[in-house]
Design an enzyme around this catalytic site. Structure first.
Site, PDB file in Angstrom:
ATOM      1  N   THR A  36      14.975   2.321  -7.595  1.00 52.67           N
ATOM      2  CA  THR A  36      14.322   2.252  -8.984  1.00 52.67           C
ATOM      3  C   THR A  36      15.544   2.334  -9.969  1.00 52.67           C
ATOM      4  OG1 THR A  36      12.797   3.974  -8.054  1.00 52.67           O
ATOM      5  CG2 THR A  36      13.270   4.007 -10.367  1.00 52.67           C
ATOM      6  N   TYR A  55       0.139   2.268   2.477  1.00 48.94           N
ATOM      7  CA  TYR A  55      -0.254   3.464   1.564  1.00 48.94           C
ATOM      8  C   TYR A  55      -1.269   4.123   1.808  1.00 48.94           C
ATOM      9  CZ  TYR A  55      -4.182   1.339  -1.318  1.00 48.94           C
ATOM     10  OH  TYR A  55      -5.224   0.684  -1.564  1.00 48.94           O
ATOM     11  N   GLU A  84       0.159  -7.896 -11.884  1.00 44.07           N
ATOM     12  CA  GLU A  84      -0.891  -8.269 -13.096  1.00 44.07           C
ATOM     13  C   GLU A  84      -0.611  -9.686 -13.666  1.00 44.07           C
ATOM     14  OE1 GLU A  84      -1.518  -4.264 -15.471  1.00 44.07           O
ATOM     15  OE2 GLU A  84       0.347  -4.209 -14.542  1.00 44.07           O
ATOM     16  N   LYS A 100       8.152   1.566  -2.045  1.00 43.92           N
ATOM     17  CA  LYS A 100       8.850   2.099  -3.569  1.00 43.92           C
ATOM     18  C   LYS A 100      10.086   2.671  -3.374  1.00 43.92           C
ATOM     19  CE  LYS A 100       4.927   1.750  -6.187  1.00 43.92           C
ATOM     20  NZ  LYS A 100       5.069   1.020  -7.689  1.00 43.92           N
ATOM     21  N   ARG A 151      -9.840  -3.428  -5.465  1.00 39.10           N
ATOM     22  CA  ARG A 151     -11.161  -3.037  -5.038  1.00 39.10           C
ATOM     23  C   ARG A 151     -12.171  -3.672  -5.991  1.00 39.10           C
ATOM     24  NH1 ARG A 151      -8.184   1.450  -5.969  1.00 39.10           N
ATOM     25  NH2 ARG A 151      -9.152   1.954  -8.147  1.00 39.10           N
ATOM     26  N   TYR A 205       1.141   7.224 -12.990  1.00 38.75           N
ATOM     27  CA  TYR A 205       0.274   6.247 -13.068  1.00 38.75           C
ATOM     28  C   TYR A 205      -0.557   6.317 -14.018  1.00 38.75           C
ATOM     29  CZ  TYR A 205      -2.963   2.848 -10.517  1.00 38.75           C
ATOM     30  OH  TYR A 205      -3.634   1.843 -10.045  1.00 38.75           O
ATOM     31  N   ASP A 261      10.726   0.314 -11.650  1.00 36.31           N
ATOM     32  CA  ASP A 261      10.441   0.912 -10.317  1.00 36.31           C
ATOM     33  C   ASP A 261      10.166  -0.021  -9.613  1.00 36.31           C
ATOM     34  OD1 ASP A 261      10.190   2.719  -8.394  1.00 36.31           O
ATOM     35  OD2 ASP A 261       7.917   2.936  -8.939  1.00 36.31           O
ATOM     36  N   THR A 307       3.717   2.185 -14.408  1.00 36.26           N
ATOM     37  CA  THR A 307       3.749   0.921 -15.216  1.00 36.26           C
ATOM     38  C   THR A 307       2.943   0.867 -16.330  1.00 36.26           C
ATOM     39  OG1 THR A 307       3.748  -0.106 -13.072  1.00 36.26           O
ATOM     40  CG2 THR A 307       3.374  -1.537 -14.904  1.00 36.26           C
ATOM     41  N   ASP A 357       7.167   9.965 -10.078  1.00 35.48           N
ATOM     42  CA  ASP A 357       6.430   8.707 -10.521  1.00 35.48           C
ATOM     43  C   ASP A 357       4.887   8.920 -11.061  1.00 35.48           C
ATOM     44  OD1 ASP A 357       6.840   6.279 -11.962  1.00 35.48           O
ATOM     45  OD2 ASP A 357       6.318   5.071 -10.077  1.00 35.48           O
ATOM     46  N   GLU A 378       8.199  -2.960 -12.028  1.00 30.91           N
ATOM     47  CA  GLU A 378       7.239  -2.070 -13.014  1.00 30.91           C
ATOM     48  C   GLU A 378       8.105  -1.542 -14.059  1.00 30.91           C
ATOM     49  OE1 GLU A 378       3.902  -0.406  -9.575  1.00 30.91           O
ATOM     50  OE2 GLU A 378       5.470   0.842 -10.472  1.00 30.91           O
ATOM     51  N   GLN A 385       3.875  -2.065   0.467  1.00 27.98           N
ATOM     52  CA  GLN A 385       2.807  -1.167  -0.170  1.00 27.98           C
ATOM     53  C   GLN A 385       1.635  -1.054   0.363  1.00 27.98           C
ATOM     54  OE1 GLN A 385       2.909  -1.221  -4.376  1.00 27.98           O
ATOM     55  NE2 GLN A 385       1.639   0.507  -4.507  1.00 27.98           N
ATOM     56  N   ARG A 424       5.162  -5.249  -2.787  1.00 29.05           N
ATOM     57  CA  ARG A 424       3.425  -5.101  -2.856  1.00 29.05           C
ATOM     58  C   ARG A 424       3.061  -5.286  -1.305  1.00 29.05           C
ATOM     59  NH1 ARG A 424       2.920  -2.243  -7.351  1.00 29.05           N
ATOM     60  NH2 ARG A 424       3.371  -3.147  -9.239  1.00 29.05           N
ATOM     61  N   HIS A 468      -2.973  -0.606 -16.695  1.00 31.32           N
ATOM     62  CA  HIS A 468      -2.689  -0.869 -15.359  1.00 31.32           C
ATOM     63  C   HIS A 468      -3.686  -0.598 -14.321  1.00 31.32           C
ATOM     64  CE1 HIS A 468       0.477  -1.663 -12.433  1.00 31.32           C
ATOM     65  NE2 HIS A 468       0.316  -0.408 -11.960  1.00 31.32           N
ATOM     66  N   GLU A 494       8.612   0.800 -16.924  1.00 27.68           N
ATOM     67  CA  GLU A 494       8.167   2.282 -17.253  1.00 27.68           C
ATOM     68  C   GLU A 494       9.238   2.864 -18.292  1.00 27.68           C
ATOM     69  OE1 GLU A 494       7.438   4.334 -13.803  1.00 27.68           O
ATOM     70  OE2 GLU A 494       6.859   2.716 -12.557  1.00 27.68           O
TER      71      GLU A 494
END
Length: 394
Positions: free
Chosen positions: A239, A226, A340, A235, A125, A111, A215, A326, A109, A181, A222, A219, A116, A183
């Site tokens: 899927t 992570y 989001e 995750k 962050r 990114y 996917d 995503t 997978d 997600e 995760q 959250r 996204h 995809e």
């Protein structure tokens, strides 16, 4: 003599002869085998082409035959679509059962959406630059769990796992922030040689087609697990992919230039800039359209993803799957995930009259997509649907 019938396809169908995606189906009380969709009819390819390659419960043997064979079969099917076909090779779509179309050995997978990645960077962050220093230099990705890739309409069980509490200590239990997600997945056809990378412009020789992917993501699990190694249990629980794989050849008119890549990628990631795809997705939540993500804005192309995946000499095999990550646009209404859409759960959205952030038990999500077709009308990429069931708590 067997009876014959011409398949009537409405002019506005998303599954005309210029599309003809492949899947694995079983008629009532029959065995699974490879089929092709024409309108709302499934063509039994083993019976229609008298080819035992298609008399099996996955596409892998056909994929392994390579691009020249894919083209021959596609040309023959397009010819046959304009003729009367044997009735015993035709099955109404509502009467068949669908299975996972390929036997997946590896799943990766990526990114690849700059929108996204920017949105999640702003959420996770807020006091730093949204994109990490490496993001514009390589397609970031991770190896997922091939064994939990499931076909559309397979229920998904809410996962259990560790999540952090407000006190800072973890607890174990059902995820409270299950997300989706939206995809696009790419199905490998031709195997590569261990130690030899695949170049950007060799992409059409190795990738057979595309499938829609959801996917599913927990959250809260995760977020706790992570760092420092990335996605794991948040995750790997499920899927979902669509039952139909659209041949890459059907998307010839959907090819578009990539957005400007700045800085210029390193030489192994350079090649034809027209490996972008003009595909429009729609996400429905309990039957209500909530977002419309545009694939055309993806920063990294599927060809660049494949080149990076194999850059260290890692090999690929027929049936392997890699997904885009995503798909999101700059607007909230173009979000490919609910983290989001609800801005991290702080701005609920109204679904079926209720204020929502993440998925509740019995929620159902469907992702569909269309693209420009070769006959001047749009084609469909099928659908991927999943319903979230309550967690196992025993």
């Amino acid at each position: 003599m067997r009876g014959r019938l011409r398949v009537e396809v409405p002019a506005d169908s998303l599954f005309g002869p210029e599309n003809m995606p492949y899947g694995v189906f079983a008629p009532p009380d029959g065995e699974f085998r490879v089929g092709c969709r024409l309108g709302d009819t499934v063509l039994d390819l083993a019976a229609l082409l008298d080819d035992s390659t298609f008399a099996r419960a996955d596409l892998n043997a056909f994929l392994a035959q390579g691009a020249a064979r894919w083209g021959e079969v596609r040309s023959r099917l397009r010819e046959l679509a304009d003729t009367a076909l044997p009735v015993d090779a035709l099955h109404p779509l509502p009467t068949v059962r669908m299975a996972l179309p390929v036997r997946i050995g590896d799943y990766v997978d990526f990114y690849a959406s700059i929108d996204h990645a920017t949105h999640l960077g702003m959420l996770f962050r807020p006091d730093s630059a949204p994109l990490l220093p490496n993001w514009r230099h390589l397609p970031v990705g991770y190896h997922g769990r091939a064994g939990t890739v499931i076909v559309s309409d397979t229920p998904v069980i809410r996962p259990n796992g560790q999540r952090r509490t407000s006190s800072g200590t973890p607890i174990f239990g059902p995820s409270e922030r299950v997300d989706i997600e939206a995809e696009l997945g790419f199905v490998i056809g031709t195997a590569s040689t261990l130690g030899l990378p695949v170049t950007v412009d060799e992409f059409p020789d190795y990738v057979f087609g595309v499938a829609l992917v959801n996917d599913w993501s927990a959250r809260d699990i995760q977020a706790w697990e992570y760092q420092p190694l990335g996605p794991f249990l948040g995750k790997s629980f499920a899927t979902s992919i669509s039952a139909w794989i659209t041949p890459l050849a059907a998307l010839a008119e959907a090819r578009v230039p990539l957005p400007t890549q700045d800085p210029e990628p390193l030489p192994y990631l350079r090649g034809d800039a027209n490996h972008g795809l003009d595909i429009d997705l729609t996400v429905t939540w309990n039957g209500e359209v909530v977002t419309r993500p545009p694939y055309s804005r993806m920063y990294w192309s599927p060809a660049q993803m494949l080149a990076h995946l194999t850059a260290n000499g890692a090999s690929i095999r027929p049936g392997d799957l890699y997904a885009s990550g995503t798909i999101s646009g700059p607007e909230r209404s173009q979000s490919g995930s609910f983290i989001e859409l609800s801005w991290g759960g702080t701005e609920p959205v109204t679904v079926s009259g209720a204020q929502r952030t993440f998925l509740a038990d019995d929620d159902e999500v469907t992702i569909t997509a269309t693209a420009p077709g070769t006959e001047g009308r749009r084609i469909g990429l099928g659908a991927v649907t999943g319903r979230l069931l309550r967690a196992h708590t025993d």
